[in-house]
Design a protein around this motif. Structure first.
Motif, PDB file in Angstrom:
ATOM      1  N   GLN A  27       5.577   1.206   3.255  1.00  0.00           N
ATOM      2  CA  GLN A  27       6.779   2.018   3.095  1.00  0.00           C
ATOM      3  C   GLN A  27       7.341   1.894   1.676  1.00  0.00           C
ATOM      4  O   GLN A  27       7.694   2.891   1.047  1.00  0.00           O
ATOM      5  CB  GLN A  27       7.819   1.576   4.125  1.00  0.00           C
ATOM      6  N   ARG A  28       7.389   0.683   1.161  1.00  0.00           N
ATOM      7  CA  ARG A  28       7.886   0.467  -0.198  1.00  0.00           C
ATOM      8  C   ARG A  28       6.962   1.120  -1.228  1.00  0.00           C
ATOM      9  O   ARG A  28       7.419   1.689  -2.214  1.00  0.00           O
ATOM     10  CB  ARG A  28       8.031  -1.022  -0.469  1.00  0.00           C
ATOM     11  N   GLY A  29       5.644   1.061  -0.994  1.00  0.00           N
ATOM     12  CA  GLY A  29       4.689   1.707  -1.892  1.00  0.00           C
ATOM     13  C   GLY A  29       4.891   3.203  -1.948  1.00  0.00           C
ATOM     14  O   GLY A  29       4.807   3.820  -3.017  1.00  0.00           O
ATOM     15  N   TRP A  30       5.182   3.810  -0.804  1.00  0.00           N
ATOM     16  CA  TRP A  30       5.418   5.247  -0.772  1.00  0.00           C
ATOM     17  C   TRP A  30       6.722   5.604  -1.488  1.00  0.00           C
ATOM     18  O   TRP A  30       6.770   6.517  -2.297  1.00  0.00           O
ATOM     19  CB  TRP A  30       5.445   5.771   0.654  1.00  0.00           C
ATOM     20  N   ARG A  31       7.773   4.857  -1.188  1.00  0.00           N
ATOM     21  CA  ARG A  31       9.082   5.160  -1.778  1.00  0.00           C
ATOM     22  C   ARG A  31       9.119   4.904  -3.280  1.00  0.00           C
ATOM     23  O   ARG A  31       9.710   5.682  -4.028  1.00  0.00           O
ATOM     24  CB  ARG A  31      10.165   4.341  -1.097  1.00  0.00           C
ATOM     25  N   ASP A  32       8.493   3.819  -3.731  1.00  0.00           N
ATOM     26  CA  ASP A  32       8.578   3.448  -5.143  1.00  0.00           C
ATOM     27  C   ASP A  32       7.542   4.149  -6.013  1.00  0.00           C
ATOM     28  O   ASP A  32       7.829   4.536  -7.142  1.00  0.00           O
ATOM     29  CB  ASP A  32       8.404   1.932  -5.311  1.00  0.00           C
ATOM     30  N   GLN A  33       6.301   4.305  -5.487  1.00  0.00           N
ATOM     31  CA  GLN A  33       5.209   4.785  -6.326  1.00  0.00           C
ATOM     32  C   GLN A  33       4.510   6.014  -5.776  1.00  0.00           C
ATOM     33  O   GLN A  33       3.523   6.467  -6.357  1.00  0.00           O
ATOM     34  CB  GLN A  33       4.190   3.663  -6.512  1.00  0.00           C
ATOM     35  N   HIS A  34       4.956   6.524  -4.650  1.00  0.00           N
ATOM     36  CA  HIS A  34       4.340   7.679  -3.999  1.00  0.00           C
ATOM     37  C   HIS A  34       2.859   7.443  -3.702  1.00  0.00           C
ATOM     38  O   HIS A  34       2.029   8.329  -3.868  1.00  0.00           O
ATOM     39  CB  HIS A  34       4.538   8.954  -4.824  1.00  0.00           C
ATOM     40  N   VAL A  35       2.552   6.218  -3.263  1.00  0.00           N
ATOM     41  CA  VAL A  35       1.213   5.852  -2.832  1.00  0.00           C
ATOM     42  C   VAL A  35       1.239   5.805  -1.316  1.00  0.00           C
ATOM     43  O   VAL A  35       2.025   5.067  -0.723  1.00  0.00           O
ATOM     44  CB  VAL A  35       0.790   4.479  -3.402  1.00  0.00           C
ATOM     45  N   LEU A  36       0.381   6.588  -0.688  1.00  0.00           N
ATOM     46  CA  LEU A  36       0.352   6.663   0.771  1.00  0.00           C
ATOM     47  C   LEU A  36      -0.890   5.952   1.294  1.00  0.00           C
ATOM     48  O   LEU A  36      -2.005   6.242   0.860  1.00  0.00           O
ATOM     49  CB  LEU A  36       0.335   8.131   1.211  1.00  0.00           C
ATOM     50  N   VAL A  37      -0.687   5.029   2.223  1.00  0.00           N
ATOM     51  CA  VAL A  37      -1.776   4.306   2.864  1.00  0.00           C
ATOM     52  C   VAL A  37      -1.730   4.676   4.336  1.00  0.00           C
ATOM     53  O   VAL A  37      -0.770   4.364   5.027  1.00  0.00           O
ATOM     54  CB  VAL A  37      -1.624   2.779   2.686  1.00  0.00           C
ATOM     55  N   VAL A  38      -2.772   5.365   4.797  1.00  0.00           N
ATOM     56  CA  VAL A  38      -2.788   5.850   6.176  1.00  0.00           C
ATOM     57  C   VAL A  38      -4.115   5.492   6.817  1.00  0.00           C
ATOM     58  O   VAL A  38      -5.175   5.716   6.235  1.00  0.00           O
ATOM     59  CB  VAL A  38      -2.620   7.395   6.221  1.00  0.00           C
ATOM     60  N   ASN A  39      -4.050   4.938   8.008  1.00  0.00           N
ATOM     61  CA  ASN A  39      -5.244   4.692   8.791  1.00  0.00           C
ATOM     62  C   ASN A  39      -5.552   5.952   9.580  1.00  0.00           C
ATOM     63  O   ASN A  39      -4.684   6.507  10.257  1.00  0.00           O
ATOM     64  CB  ASN A  39      -5.019   3.512   9.739  1.00  0.00           C
ATOM     65  N   GLU A  40      -6.785   6.391   9.512  1.00  0.00           N
ATOM     66  CA  GLU A  40      -7.194   7.613  10.201  1.00  0.00           C
ATOM     67  C   GLU A  40      -6.931   7.543  11.704  1.00  0.00           C
ATOM     68  O   GLU A  40      -6.649   8.563  12.334  1.00  0.00           O
ATOM     69  CB  GLU A  40      -8.684   7.834   9.921  1.00  0.00           C
TER      70      GLU A  40
END
Length: 69
Positions: A27-40
């Motif tokens: 969540q912090r990665g998405w909010r701070d750096q717009h990096v999305l980590v998603v498990n298929e």
């Protein structure tokens, strides 16, 4: 007079890793750096969203990898 013997603290104890809340890190990665980590196979996604994630992954990184479930 009895003096309690101090308990021995192993010097390696401080090298134990701190537990990490993975979801908070994502969540912090998405909010701070717009990096999305998603498990298929994330159950919060419906079929169309999972398929979309799979296709993006294959387009960027090629086919293959382990498929779970």
């Amino acid at each position: 007079m009895k003096i309690p013997t101090p308990t021995y603290r192993c010097p390696l104890g401080r090298l134990q890793p701190e537990p990490v809340d993975i979801e908070a890190l994502k969540q912090r990665g998405w909010r701070d750096q717009h990096v999305l980590v998603v498990n298929e196979s994330d159950e919060r996604l419906d079929f169309v969203e999972r398929e979309f994630v799979r296709r993006i992954g294959e387009r960027l990184y090629g086919k293959g990898g382990l498929r779970h479930g």
